[in-house]
Design an enzyme around this catalytic site. Structure first.
Site, mmCIF file in Angstrom:
data_model
loop_
_atom_site.group_PDB
_atom_site.id
_atom_site.type_symbol
_atom_site.label_atom_id
_atom_site.label_comp_id
_atom_site.label_asym_id
_atom_site.label_seq_id
_atom_site.Cartn_x
_atom_site.Cartn_y
_atom_site.Cartn_z
ATOM 1 N N GLU A 52 0.817 -1.115 0.315
ATOM 2 C CA GLU A 52 0.164 0.300 0.162
ATOM 3 C C GLU A 52 0.992 1.463 -0.089
ATOM 4 O O GLU A 52 0.524 2.249 -0.471
ATOM 5 C CB GLU A 52 -0.953 0.140 1.173
ATOM 6 C CG GLU A 52 -2.286 -1.000 1.293
ATOM 7 C CD GLU A 52 -1.352 -1.887 2.035
ATOM 8 O OE1 GLU A 52 -2.755 -3.366 0.757
ATOM 9 O OE2 GLU A 52 -0.291 -2.721 2.033
ATOM 10 N N GLY A 302 13.066 -4.733 0.776
ATOM 11 C CA GLY A 302 13.366 -3.536 -0.151
ATOM 12 C C GLY A 302 14.017 -3.642 -1.100
ATOM 13 O O GLY A 302 14.181 -2.574 -2.031
ATOM 14 N N GLU A 303 14.865 -5.246 -1.666
ATOM 15 C CA GLU A 303 15.550 -5.087 -2.755
ATOM 16 C C GLU A 303 15.056 -6.473 -3.656
ATOM 17 O O GLU A 303 15.106 -5.975 -5.516
ATOM 18 C CB GLU A 303 16.897 -6.080 -1.955
ATOM 19 C CG GLU A 303 17.475 -4.874 -1.440
ATOM 20 C CD GLU A 303 19.097 -5.086 -0.878
ATOM 21 O OE1 GLU A 303 19.650 -4.684 -0.137
ATOM 22 O OE2 GLU A 303 18.853 -6.496 -0.861
ATOM 23 N N ASN A 327 1.720 -8.871 -5.911
ATOM 24 C CA ASN A 327 1.730 -8.507 -7.221
ATOM 25 C C ASN A 327 2.603 -8.858 -8.578
ATOM 26 O O ASN A 327 3.452 -8.715 -8.199
ATOM 27 C CB ASN A 327 1.883 -7.164 -6.628
ATOM 28 C CG ASN A 327 1.576 -5.892 -7.725
ATOM 29 O OD1 ASN A 327 1.608 -6.395 -8.939
ATOM 30 N ND2 ASN A 327 2.160 -4.536 -6.893
#
Length: 414
Positions: A52, A302-303, A327
């Site tokens: 989000e 985050g990678e 996703n």
């Protein structure tokens, strides 16, 4: 809350969940927030987790551009979402979303005095919506969707939900089907519109240094092909690793980049790799060793999104087992051939769109090894699949601008 307290305490003790930011969740407004002056209006955007936060990042920037006189604050629920939001928006603008107790919510409403509250997707917290509406704020739910799994539950309680949803001034749904479902569970028809999926507008991230390091390691060692397996959940890694073992028979220099969805499972996946006697390196301690014929376990946050760029094929997890999927847009940004399992209810519209344009392969556990082998053996088919995915993504851009325009109209209403 009292009945479920033992569960939350267990999660805090075992995994460290919900421990961070506990005081903020209970209503303590953090001192780091740079609170606005008495005349500066505020927009409060709530984004639950990483997905989000990424989805609303472009919207936050657009709101800041359209409303330069407003301050935009962002709240999250999860620790990973909080970390990413702090990086994107600055710690002085980010805090943990309060629990749905009146005493906790009122403190934030009194401190921020928001003119507009923007909630991403379907966070229908009754006290929060009631109190925010009562404070005079306009409330919008953006990127709204009702999944196949949650829809029956919502319908059972639509008598109660109708009262809760009455506090929302505007619903911006991802698809016409989501708009119909929102009305079915109690949203007023005149307040529901379709603006598209914000996640299509998420730009590809700037590649962190690890991307070039891995690319160089693969190039120097002549390794490949590369299979990126992202957002995997319990029960999937064993299936994927068995398929990888089959790949190694034909492609002994193949590389798998394996990224479990939840950080608390990193250690368990490492144990599984050891038990299966598969060569692997943990990203957190990897020093550039040659990766051919092994697995890079991505035990960092985050990678993954940027590392999809290195893949010949990308598998997006949460879909081989009944978890609703994740996703597929991130690998599509790089034109990588995408494979998912047959449990994609949480992203049904995105997957259906890609499937209608022959831009994704949907497989069951039994078909997985064969489909991977076929894609890696057929360059034209694999590259065509990835190209159609990228084209499909480009065709859906524009939800951020439409959403911002609707919010601008809402805020301008007398």
């Amino acid at each position: 809350m009292l009945v479920s307290l033992p569960y939350w305490l267990f999660q805090m003790a075992r995994h460290g969940k919900y421990r961070r930011g506990l005081e903020e969740r209970l209503g303590r407004v953090p001192a780091r927030l740079q609170l606005p002056g008495t005349q500066q209006p505020v927009v409060w955007v709530h984004a639950v987790s990483v997905g989000e936060v990424l989805a609303v990042a472009g919207l936050v920037e657009e709101l800041q551009r359209r409303f330069p006189q407003h301050r935009v604050f962002v709240s999250t629920t999860t620790d990973t979402g909080q970390s990413l939001a702090c990086k994107r928006f600055g710690e002085g603008n980010v805090f943990y979303f309060p629990m749905d107790f009146a005493f906790a919510i009122r403190r934030y409403l009194e401190a921020l005095r928001p003119k507009l509250v923007v909630v991403a997707e379907t966070e229908f917290w009754p006290n929060f919506l009631r109190l925010a509406h009562g404070s005079g704020a306009r409330i919008a739910v953006v990127n709204a969707r009702i999944s196949d799994r949650s829809w029956p539950s919502y319908r059972r309680f639509r008598g109660l939900l109708r009262k809760v949803l009455a506090h929302v001034d505007l619903f911006l749904a991802q698809t016409p089907e989501d708009a119909e479902r929102l009305q079915d569970i109690g949203a007023r028809a005149e307040r529901v519109r379709v603006s598209g999926n914000l996640k299509f507008d998420i730009p590809a991230p700037n590649p962190p240094p690890i991307v070039e390091r891995v690319r160089e390691s693969i190039r120097q060692s002549g390794a490949g092909p590369v299979l990126v397996c992202g957002s995997t959940v319990e029960g999937e890694e064993s299936l994927l690793l068995r398929a990888f073992e089959n790949l190694l028979v034909r492609h002994p220099r193949a590389v798998m980049i394996l990224a479990p969805r939840h950080p608390e499972r990193f250690a368990a996946v490492a144990v599984l790799l050891e038990q299966m006697s598969i060569r692997f390196w943990r990203r957190s301690v990897w020093n550039g060793e040659m990766l051919g014929g092994g697995v890079l376990l991505l035990d960092t946050i985050g990678e993954l999104a940027a590392l999809y760029a290195l893949g010949d094929v990308a598998f997006v997890g949460g879909s081989l087992v009944p978890r609703g999927g994740h996703n597929i847009i991130e690998p599509a940004q790089y034109g990588v051939a995408i494979v998912v399992g047959n449990h994609t209810e949480n992203f049904r519209d995105v997957v259906s769109l890609f499937q209608s344009r022959d831009a994704v392969r949907i497989v069951g556990p039994a078909e997985l090894p064969l489909v991977l082998m076929e894609l890696l053996a057929n360059d034209a088919e694999r590259k065509g699949l990835g190209q159609r995915g990228a084209e499909t993504l480009r065709s859906q851009l524009g939800a951020t601008a439409r959403t911002a325009g609707e919010l601008q109209e809402l805020l301008a209403r007398p």
